[in-house]
Design a protein around this motif. Structure first.
Motif, PDB file in Angstrom:
ATOM      1  N   TRP A   1      -6.447   9.991  -6.237  1.00 13.43           N
ATOM      2  CA  TRP A   1      -5.924   9.811  -7.591  1.00 13.43           C
ATOM      3  C   TRP A   1      -6.740  10.633  -8.564  1.00 13.43           C
ATOM      4  O   TRP A   1      -7.955  10.559  -8.583  1.00 13.43           O
ATOM      5  CB  TRP A   1      -5.979   8.334  -7.974  1.00 13.43           C
ATOM      6  N   GLU A   2      -6.067  11.427  -9.388  1.00 15.02           N
ATOM      7  CA  GLU A   2      -6.757  12.297 -10.334  1.00 15.02           C
ATOM      8  C   GLU A   2      -6.357  12.010 -11.776  1.00 15.02           C
ATOM      9  O   GLU A   2      -6.655  12.787 -12.672  1.00 15.02           O
ATOM     10  CB  GLU A   2      -6.475  13.765  -9.996  1.00 15.02           C
ATOM     11  N   GLY A   3      -5.659  10.886 -12.001  1.00 19.23           N
ATOM     12  CA  GLY A   3      -5.240  10.540 -13.356  1.00 19.23           C
ATOM     13  C   GLY A   3      -6.339   9.855 -14.135  1.00 19.23           C
ATOM     14  O   GLY A   3      -7.497   9.792 -13.723  1.00 19.23           O
ATOM     15  N   GLU A   4      -5.971   9.314 -15.289  1.00 23.77           N
ATOM     16  CA  GLU A   4      -6.930   8.643 -16.163  1.00 23.77           C
ATOM     17  C   GLU A   4      -7.386   7.322 -15.555  1.00 23.77           C
ATOM     18  O   GLU A   4      -6.587   6.559 -15.036  1.00 23.77           O
ATOM     19  CB  GLU A   4      -6.289   8.372 -17.528  1.00 23.77           C
ATOM     20  N   ILE A   5      -8.687   7.070 -15.620  1.00 21.35           N
ATOM     21  CA  ILE A   5      -9.280   5.851 -15.077  1.00 21.35           C
ATOM     22  C   ILE A   5      -9.951   5.074 -16.200  1.00 21.35           C
ATOM     23  O   ILE A   5     -10.708   5.638 -17.002  1.00 21.35           O
ATOM     24  CB  ILE A   5     -10.319   6.179 -13.983  1.00 21.35           C
ATOM     25  N   VAL A   6      -9.661   3.785 -16.278  1.00 28.22           N
ATOM     26  CA  VAL A   6     -10.323   2.908 -17.242  1.00 28.22           C
ATOM     27  C   VAL A   6     -10.983   1.778 -16.463  1.00 28.22           C
ATOM     28  O   VAL A   6     -10.315   1.067 -15.719  1.00 28.22           O
ATOM     29  CB  VAL A   6      -9.313   2.321 -18.253  1.00 28.22           C
TER      30      VAL A   6
ATOM     31  N   ASP B   1     -14.380   2.359  -6.639  1.00 29.78           N
ATOM     32  CA  ASP B   1     -14.901   3.079  -5.471  1.00 29.78           C
ATOM     33  C   ASP B   1     -14.103   2.745  -4.217  1.00 29.78           C
ATOM     34  O   ASP B   1     -13.802   3.624  -3.399  1.00 29.78           O
ATOM     35  CB  ASP B   1     -16.378   2.739  -5.252  1.00 29.78           C
ATOM     36  N   ARG B   2     -13.742   1.455  -4.047  1.00 29.14           N
ATOM     37  CA  ARG B   2     -12.963   1.072  -2.871  1.00 29.14           C
ATOM     38  C   ARG B   2     -11.556   1.658  -2.925  1.00 29.14           C
ATOM     39  O   ARG B   2     -10.994   2.050  -1.910  1.00 29.14           O
ATOM     40  CB  ARG B   2     -12.914  -0.457  -2.757  1.00 29.14           C
ATOM     41  N   PHE B   3     -11.012   1.736  -4.121  1.00 27.58           N
ATOM     42  CA  PHE B   3      -9.690   2.317  -4.298  1.00 27.58           C
ATOM     43  C   PHE B   3      -9.700   3.793  -3.909  1.00 27.58           C
ATOM     44  O   PHE B   3      -8.795   4.282  -3.224  1.00 27.58           O
ATOM     45  CB  PHE B   3      -9.246   2.150  -5.757  1.00 27.58           C
ATOM     46  N   LYS B   4     -10.740   4.521  -4.343  1.00 25.51           N
ATOM     47  CA  LYS B   4     -10.831   5.955  -4.044  1.00 25.51           C
ATOM     48  C   LYS B   4     -10.899   6.229  -2.548  1.00 25.51           C
ATOM     49  O   LYS B   4     -10.478   7.284  -2.092  1.00 25.51           O
ATOM     50  CB  LYS B   4     -12.063   6.560  -4.733  1.00 25.51           C
ATOM     51  N   SER B   5     -11.439   5.274  -1.786  1.00 27.38           N
ATOM     52  CA  SER B   5     -11.537   5.474  -0.347  1.00 27.38           C
ATOM     53  C   SER B   5     -10.183   5.345   0.346  1.00 27.38           C
ATOM     54  O   SER B   5     -10.036   5.740   1.498  1.00 27.38           O
ATOM     55  CB  SER B   5     -12.523   4.466   0.263  1.00 27.38           C
TER      56      SER B   5
ATOM     57  N   LEU C   1       0.832  -1.195   0.000  1.00 28.05           N
ATOM     58  CA  LEU C   1       0.000   0.000   0.000  1.00 28.05           C
ATOM     59  C   LEU C   1       0.872   1.252   0.000  1.00 28.05           C
ATOM     60  O   LEU C   1       0.609   2.220  -0.715  1.00 28.05           O
ATOM     61  CB  LEU C   1      -0.928  -0.001   1.219  1.00 28.05           C
ATOM     62  N   ILE C   2       1.941   1.224   0.807  1.00 30.68           N
ATOM     63  CA  ILE C   2       2.873   2.353   0.846  1.00 30.68           C
ATOM     64  C   ILE C   2       3.535   2.551  -0.516  1.00 30.68           C
ATOM     65  O   ILE C   2       3.621   3.676  -1.030  1.00 30.68           O
ATOM     66  CB  ILE C   2       3.942   2.141   1.941  1.00 30.68           C
ATOM     67  N   SER C   3       4.006   1.434  -1.115  1.00 28.34           N
ATOM     68  CA  SER C   3       4.670   1.536  -2.410  1.00 28.34           C
ATOM     69  C   SER C   3       3.712   2.020  -3.488  1.00 28.34           C
ATOM     70  O   SER C   3       4.097   2.768  -4.391  1.00 28.34           O
ATOM     71  CB  SER C   3       5.274   0.186  -2.801  1.00 28.34           C
ATOM     72  N   THR C   4       2.438   1.622  -3.375  1.00 27.03           N
ATOM     73  CA  THR C   4       1.441   2.091  -4.328  1.00 27.03           C
ATOM     74  C   THR C   4       1.325   3.605  -4.284  1.00 27.03           C
ATOM     75  O   THR C   4       1.293   4.280  -5.313  1.00 27.03           O
ATOM     76  CB  THR C   4       0.074   1.450  -4.036  1.00 27.03           C
ATOM     77  N   ARG C   5       1.277   4.143  -3.070  1.00 26.89           N
ATOM     78  CA  ARG C   5       1.156   5.594  -2.926  1.00 26.89           C
ATOM     79  C   ARG C   5       2.386   6.323  -3.452  1.00 26.89           C
ATOM     80  O   ARG C   5       2.296   7.474  -3.895  1.00 26.89           O
ATOM     81  CB  ARG C   5       0.916   5.931  -1.456  1.00 26.89           C
ATOM     82  N   LEU C   6       3.539   5.659  -3.415  1.00 25.39           N
ATOM     83  CA  LEU C   6       4.767   6.272  -3.930  1.00 25.39           C
ATOM     84  C   LEU C   6       4.835   6.201  -5.455  1.00 25.39           C
ATOM     85  O   LEU C   6       5.223   7.170  -6.113  1.00 25.39           O
ATOM     86  CB  LEU C   6       5.993   5.567  -3.327  1.00 25.39           C
ATOM     87  N   PHE C   7       4.461   5.051  -6.028  1.00 23.15           N
ATOM     88  CA  PHE C   7       4.612   4.833  -7.463  1.00 23.15           C
ATOM     89  C   PHE C   7       3.506   5.482  -8.281  1.00 23.15           C
ATOM     90  O   PHE C   7       3.704   5.837  -9.436  1.00 23.15           O
ATOM     91  CB  PHE C   7       4.629   3.332  -7.776  1.00 23.15           C
ATOM     92  N   ILE C   8       2.345   5.636  -7.694  1.00 19.41           N
ATOM     93  CA  ILE C   8       1.154   5.965  -8.466  1.00 19.41           C
ATOM     94  C   ILE C   8       1.215   7.340  -9.126  1.00 19.41           C
ATOM     95  O   ILE C   8       0.614   7.578 -10.172  1.00 19.41           O
ATOM     96  CB  ILE C   8      -0.098   5.846  -7.568  1.00 19.41           C
ATOM     97  N   TYR C   9       1.986   8.258  -8.544  1.00 18.91           N
ATOM     98  CA  TYR C   9       2.000   9.621  -9.069  1.00 18.91           C
ATOM     99  C   TYR C   9       2.951   9.791 -10.254  1.00 18.91           C
ATOM    100  O   TYR C   9       3.092  10.880 -10.778  1.00 18.91           O
ATOM    101  CB  TYR C   9       2.343  10.597  -7.948  1.00 18.91           C
TER     102      TYR C   9
END
Length: 280
Positions: free
Chosen positions: A122-127, A114-118, A92-100
């Protein structure tokens, strides 16, 4: 790769025996892809940790300005995912670091997003792209004809699919009906142990091995109830395929199974908790 190939996108997946964090794997990947770097249009990472890290490293070393799209599975959205194991907290920590540093994320359901947004901003492109399924109808309706007296397991055979829970279900059901058939289709790292434990419990085991989509009709013909007791479920493909073949489902409680039950009704999906297996 032969030099004649016009490579336009790269997908990073897990290969048995080769970690995507492996220095040897990453160097080999750079070596193979270097001749194609001017043609690459997209890098698709199979998860938000190891593959995304490797995708970013690949883009940096090859010095290519191409988008990275990462895929995500439901485990990051499930409440137990964060609190259960140290490695999951680290993920989870690494996700927050890599995602941007990536350009898009692919989800397989709206509920998963929806669960991810909670958990993560994240404001990037969503598919949102559900897993495609080949529908092979069995040709009868639920309750119209007797279903086989059997339970079925379908999918990749590894610990995250709830193998121990499936064995507990078998123990309870076989104790009241020793003639119950057990049908298994799939392959994976846990196959040898899983099949061994099932053979110790019953002589009525049918193992079909890995089936291609067009071969699944054999599994559905033999299965009376699909048992899906994975602790986490991103989309529930096998459950959806079971329902299109008029086969009821026994499943553990996850956000996706609850949503599916709300849509389809209690008469075709029975949800049990981990402890609820005892009440079968």
């Amino acid at each position: 790769f032969p030099v004649t190939i016009r490579l336009q996108y790269v997908e990073l997946v897990n290969v048995k025996g080769h970690s995507r964090f492996s220095f040897h794997f990453q160097i080999s990947l750079v070596h193979y892809l270097k001749p194609f770097r001017n043609n690459i249009k997209l890098i698709l990472a199979g998860d938000l940790w190891e593959s995304t890290f490797t995708a970013r490293l690949l883009r940096s070393i090859l010095k290519i300005k191409v988008p990275i799209q990462s895929q995500i599975h439901a485990d990051i959205g499930d409440s137990e995912w964060i609190n259960s194991k140290l490695i999951r907290r680290l993920r989870l920590i690494s996700t927050r670091l890599f995602i941007y540093r990536i350009d898009g994320i692919r989800f397989v359901s709206e509920g998963q997003f929806d669960r991810f947004k909670s958990k993560i901003v994240w404001e990037g492109e969503i598919v949102v792209a559900p897993v495609p399924s080949l529908i092979i109808l069995r040709g009868n309706s639920l309750g119209k004809h007797p279903l086989p007296k059997s339970i079925g397991f379908l999918g990749r055979i590894h610990k995250d699919r709830g193998l121990s829970e499936f064995l507990r279900v078998c123990d309870i059901l076989l104790s009241s009906n020793s003639e119950l058939q057990v049908i298994v289709a799939g392959d994976g790292p846990g196959k040898k142990s899983f099949i061994k434990h099932l053979n110790q419990r019953t002589t009525n085991l049918t193992y079909l091995g890995f089936l291609k989509e067009e071969q699944l009709s054999e599994f559905w013909q033999l299965t009376g109830i699909l048992v899906n007791v994975a602790p986490s479920e991103s989309y529930g493909r096998s459950m959806r395929e079971a329902l299109t073949n008029f086969i009821p489902v026994l499943a553990t409680k996850t956000p996706e199974t609850v949503k599916l039950q709300e849509t389809m009704g209690n008469n075709v999906i029975e949800i049990i908790t981990s402890m609820g297996v005892k009440s079968l």
